[in-house]
Design an enzyme around this catalytic site. Structure first.
Site: not given
Ligand code: NOJ
Length: 570
Positions: A413-415
């Site tokens: 979901t985030e990187n």
């Protein structure tokens, strides 16, 4: 000991070490950390980018929106770098079509955004008042995404609690948030659930709990050391479970969506992989962050190591009960199994070693863990102080999730990575490198058998980076915050990411080796465009200040000269 006996012992220790922290079926001693893997992702893999409401929307007090704890916090002087606020940020509230055009151009499959709770419930409470204009905004956003064949992945809580709930009840310190949050979520399912099929209850509750209620670096800025974070997290876990059940019992049949949570976790690598204490400390590091939330959701209770450490320290501090709250047996079975997919946010890695903190020196979440974090000075750290680029940690983390929680369905979901530069730098070589290597490690993890279904680059745009204000830029797109219209400019990484998306990975060396060079060609021209910016303002100064001043002076001088001339004549 004979040399070969020493080697054998070292190998034995290494194997033991790895079995403690790694999955049974994955042995990374067999894989080369540095080797690039050419190959593609499974068909249907979802590529996306993300944002969150407070970080991008702006319009903080427009169209009936209520105040959130972040509005209140950022408006206090001295809390945010440079006293920046998210008042207008990227003006995303007014730029739905423009931003979706950017996503379409990148051929994104999904867009992850969050709903601002006080934008649709200004006082936090459903029975009080529903702000239809806020609903309309998210309706338009969702519809526009779907018209462009982009799947919305919607977060219900990305840290912007209605301020009223903080003031009246103490926010997440109070168990009443569970039902207020459930009412809010239920309203979202009711109004948007016919079109939204991926829901995330909480984004990174670790940060909301630790930085909001333990260190006070984030809103609401409370410093309730040693207990505030545990209490806040306890209520968030309960709230998550309640919302999952609400969806499961009331909406799932009709709407056929999935509901999960998004947890942020660094990887923790033992400093000395032959030292049992370091191995345990590294595992503790991950259990105190990811495990804190994931273990209750998958197994029904906090990680044993958290219960042991916090319980022991609390007893040594003379407390009758652990500072870590407990779940009743009913609560445990209610919470267990409430995750259709796990959202994983990941940016960086730490080396970890054992370090004892005496319990008589006050209590805190950080000292409860009895460990120290270290970094390798050779790791690149182009942006945020805490963010070192360590791609191999990503693969290890993903394998850890697989082995600990029974191979759940994962969405990254985030990187992503930031840059410190306040000046314009569209040729973001280090970001292309970061994406290339991290995405490649994710590909290796999929080959290891980890069930990763999608990847979300963080973030679509430069935006308000919490207590760091606008000083750290995570965007694929550069946003010119000085300009009222907040124009967006693609960084080179946009082109690079587009190539990964259109090839669904890294097909072969010949093709991939040119990507960076080609992306850099596209950015150098846009860089010139922006570099012209100071010149533009210089020109503006010339026309708006210098020219009128010089003209006025000329007129004055001519008048004086004329006066002298006339006097001389008379
Ligand atoms: C995680 C948070 O969820 C996100 O809002 C933030 O921008 C990134 N970390 C980077 O710090």
């Amino acid at each position: 000991m004979e040399p070969h006996a020493t080697t054998l012992r070292a190998v034995h220790l290494l194997v033991m070490a790895l079995t403690v922290i790694a999955s049974d079926d994955f042995d990374w001693t067999k894989t080369d950390k540095g080797a690039f893997y050419f190959g593609t992702f499974p068909a249907g893999f979802s590529w996306g980018a993300g944002s969150s409401a407070y970080q991008t929307e702006g319009a903080w007090d427009k169209d009936g929106k209520g105040m959130s704890i972040w509005d209140a916090f950022a408006h206090k002087r001295g809390k945010i770098f440079f006293n920046d606020t998210g008042d207008s940020s990227c003006e995303g509230y007014y730029k739905v079509k423009d931003d979706i055009a950017l996503m379409k151009d990148m051929k994104l499959n999904h867009y992850r955004f969050s709903i601002s709770w006080p934008r649709i419930l200004p006082n936090g409470v459903r029975s009080h008042h529903i702000n239809e204009k806020g609903i309309q905004y998210y309706d338009d956003l969702i519809n526009e995404l779907l018209e462009n064949r982009i799947t919305p992945i919607v977060t219900l809580y990305h840290w912007d609690l209605p301020q009223v709930l903080e003031e009246k009840y103490g926010g997440w310190q109070n168990v009443s948030m569970v039902s207020y949050f459930n009412d809010f979520a239920n309203l979202c399912f009711e109004r948007f659930g016919n079109r939204v099929k991926y829901w995330i209850t909480f984004n990174n509750p670790w940060s909301a709990a630790v930085e909001g209620y333990e260190t006070g670096e984030h809103a609401p800025g409370l410093k309730l050391r040693g207990s505030g974070a545990y209490k806040a997290a306890h209520h968030m876990i309960k709230a998550h479970a309640k919302v999952w059940h609400t969806y499961d019992t009331q909406w799932r049949n009709k709407q056929k969506g999935l509901i999960g949570i998004s947890l942020l976790a660094d990887w923790g690598e033992p400093v000395d992989i032959t030292n049992q204490k370091d191995i345990e400390a590294a595992e503790r590091y991950v259990q105190f962050s990811l495990g804190w939330f994931a273990t209750p959701l998958f197994n029904g209770d906090y990680p044993q190591v958290m219960k042991d450490y916090i319980g022991r320290k609390s007893a040594q501090q003379g407390m009758g009960a652990s500072r870590l709250p407990t779940f009743t047996p009913q609560e445990k079975s209610y919470i267990r199994g409430t995750c259709d997919f796990l959202g994983v946010g990941h940016f960086t890695t730490r080396y970890v070693t054992q370090k004892n903190f005496p319990s008589n020196r006050g209590s805190s979440y950080f000292t409860d863990r009895d460990l120290a974090e270290l970094v390798d000075p050779r790791w690149p750290d182009p942006g945020s102080e805490w963010l070192y680029s360590v791609p191999w940690g990503f693969r290890r983390l993903l394998n850890f999730v697989k082995s600990q929680y029974g191979n759940p369905m994962i969405y990254v979901t985030e990187n992503g990575v930031s840059e410190k530069t306040t000046c314009t730098e569209l040729c973001d070589d280090w970001r292309m490198q970061y994406f290339r290597e991290y995405i490649n490690e994710m590909l290796k993890a999929i080959k290891d058998g980890v069930d990763v279904k999608g990847y979300t680059a963080w973030s679509l745009l430069d935006k308000f980076e919490w207590d760091e204000g606008f000083s750290e830029r995570f965007g694929l797109y550069y946003v010119d915050f000085r300009s009222k219209d907040k124009p967006r400019y693609p960084k080179a990484s946009v082109d690079y990411y587009k190539r990964i998306i259109s090839s669904n990975g890294f097909p072969n060396q010949r093709e991939v080796e040119n990507w960076k060079r080609r992306a850099t060609e596209t950015c150098s021209s846009s860089n010139q465009l922006l570099a012209a910016d100071p010149l533009t303002s210089h020109m503006e100064m010339v026309t708006e200040i210098v020219v009128p001043t010089v003209c006025t002076l000329c007129i004055l001088l001519s008048a004086i000269f004329l006066m002298f001339l006339l006097r001389g004549r008379l």
